[in-house]
Design an enzyme around this catalytic site. Sequence first.
Site, PDB file in Angstrom:
ATOM      1  N   CYS A  89     -67.553  16.352  47.890  1.00  0.00           N
ATOM      2  CA  CYS A  89     -67.606  17.085  46.531  1.00  0.00           C
ATOM      3  C   CYS A  89     -67.991  18.642  46.944  1.00  0.00           C
ATOM      4  O   CYS A  89     -69.078  19.129  47.878  1.00  0.00           O
ATOM      5  CB  CYS A  89     -68.891  16.748  45.955  1.00  0.00           C
ATOM      6  SG  CYS A  89     -69.200  17.646  44.631  1.00  0.00           S
ATOM      7  N   ASP A 166     -70.008   5.602  62.396  1.00  0.00           N
ATOM      8  CA  ASP A 166     -69.852   6.222  63.679  1.00  0.00           C
ATOM      9  C   ASP A 166     -71.276   6.002  64.493  1.00  0.00           C
ATOM     10  O   ASP A 166     -71.131   6.419  65.597  1.00  0.00           O
ATOM     11  CB  ASP A 166     -69.683   7.824  63.321  1.00  0.00           C
ATOM     12  CG  ASP A 166     -68.513   8.003  62.683  1.00  0.00           C
ATOM     13  OD1 ASP A 166     -67.508   7.132  62.410  1.00  0.00           O
ATOM     14  OD2 ASP A 166     -68.252   9.175  61.983  1.00  0.00           O
TER      15      ASP A 166
END
Length: 780
Positions: A89, A166
Amino acid sequence: MTHEEHHEAKTLGIGKAIAVLTSGGDAQGMNATVRAVVRVGIFTGLRVFFVHEGYQGLVDGGEHIREATWESVSMMLQLGGTVIGSARCKDFREREGRLRAAHNLVKRGITNLCVIGGDGSLTGADTFRSEWSDLLNDLQKDGKITAEERTKSSYLNIVFLVGSIDNDFCGTDMTIGTDSALHRIVEIVDAITTTAQSHQRTFVLEVMGRHCGYLALVTSLSCGADWVFIPECPPDDDWEEHLCRRLSETRTRGSRLNIIIVAEGAIDKNGKPITSEDIKNLVVKRLGYDTRVTVLGHVQRGGTPSAFDRILGSRMGVEAVMALLEGTPDTPACVVSLSGNTAVRLPLMECVQVTKDVTKAMDEKRFDEAIKLRGRSFMNNWEVYKLLAHVRPPVSKGGLHTVAVMNVGAPAAGMNAAVRSTVRIGLIQGNRVLVVHDGFEGLAKGQIEEAGWSYVGGWTGQGGSKLGTKRTLPKKNLEQISANITKYNIQGLVIIGGFEAYTGGLELMEGRKQFDELCIPFVVIPATVSNNVPGSDFSIGADTALNTICTTCDRIKQSAAGTKRRVFIIETMGGYCGYLATMAGLAAGADAAYIFEEPFTIRDLQVNVEHLVQKMKTTVKRGLVLRNEKCNENYTTDFIFNLYSEEGKGIFDSRKNVLGHMQQGGNPTPFDRNFATKMGAKATNWMSGKIKESYRNGRIFANTPDSGCVLGMRKRALVFQPVTELKDQTDFEHRIPKEQWWLKLRPILKILAKYEIDLDTSDHAHLEHISRKRSGEAAV
């Protein structure tokens, strides 16, 4: 704690509201977290809102912010991705966007925010929190909110949960989604291995992780890769020469394949990217090997979450709600994270700072420091990888000392990985390594042979026990065992197994009084699906069994959902230990889990039936009940099935399923492979030290209590504990430890299944500091 204090938990959130959102890249396990936040929030009296599409939904408001109900998070647990959506966003980065977000929250009376996302999501929300007061002033000035609304929403509490495949966020051992991503990668590597062997190929596999090499590193350990490229530790300048020599040596020793793992952010010492294509071209040009590249891509983000991620997400979700309820205007924004098997709260900005420090260290080519900053878990993985992959295997046989390794008890996935690690690190240290077939029975009968480097090739990913394992204890055969210890000149013993391995260790200690030959160091590595070995919070094999149970439960729930009004009673293994039933109950969303450690009566069974009758009146018309195989000798699976069938007549029907020995089989999960490899390495290093310590007058003589230990995971560290000291902590009749850490997770299982229970809110994580935490870890 008094009943009043217990009861307080159910009223803690009355009059307050909480919003939960997922932001950034999706990660498996986010749905489990959302489910836990919603259900525990409702349990404590909070109003809980979903924010759809991450921060964008917060800015846009309207239909994007909806109140959640208990049923709205049903059947979410086994789904990958995020059901409430996630979006990157731009608007939220601007003050205008944050002003609109604040307006949307104030109008709904929301003053608590639970954000599940990666590091970028977390820093954005902290800015939002620090500006909150100014944003409210502006809104009041513009007449968009009243003075009363301004007062009611005077401060904003934010708690963060790191959801990222990750595992690149400093302060937590594992981020939500990492374990599931490893599952996807390892499944693919296992599949590629068979085709690579058929055609004698070299495969270069590129895995995700941005600028963090965790996925690549753990994958290489989990599949015994020949080489790994990670951003935190670029290879030396002449790496091309080293790599080709390594691949060539592996082929010379009879291997039909080579596996090279590349992290997507891999670089050389000068910061230049190392790509999969570069490596492929190098191998083809210099060695002429048939080489293929596989870029795994977004497959790693997809699929069903692993049991580990579901449990991690559920635990973190519960802790997040508690942190928000206890928040004050002075409480810093915190990250709920995992350290060992313990939930901890850490100040957000400290975590963000250390994460930035890693990037800075890598930019400035201070790579050793970058690895240290990644944390204890990353460092341990790197050290073991270097030992196993970058050392030339010894050519000559014979050696300094003779160490024997054996499996005892029932088979458990990961045993072979532990044997491989023990054998290879023993050889690297210059020792002669023997393998014993069929446990203590084989040791007594002389079923012993010497193992070379290639003997254990390809063992990491194989389930069961390739050495053979039996439950026989040594007591009756101490004389023959002593004779063979002398005959084969065994100077140290690594015993990989379950409760029998631990009991066998005690019998060897006892036998020292009678036989001097038994005065050699030994170490027990816990490996059993039951997770019932004293001295360790986890056993090798339990994670694989847990995932097997979860997969089966998912399928059964799907069947029940289609049939409607059906309850399944599932029996799990574990002997008297309720670990599998409890954790699988948490991971699969069970309505109840019956275990030996928590005695239950016919009244409890009746309450569960009544609970399921009520559940059938809702939109969720199915039930799942787990029963540990030895939880009660009279309330058997058949008895519970018959009781449920009779009491549920006309409301629901029942089915039963005994899972049996499928729980002992299958290829080990990445967690079990990695855990077993590290345990084997740690045990072998300890053994070498103990043998040197015990060497006197040309022979080994070890008769101190600390020369016979169990190597176990205790909270945040791997520790060696003398077997004799663990005796008092053991219930020998039922073959379980007297105290078990996972019992404190039982209330979570009950709350998430909608039971009205008394929750002890005193047992929660406290705010720690990452710097202090790290200095304390240095010795581990």
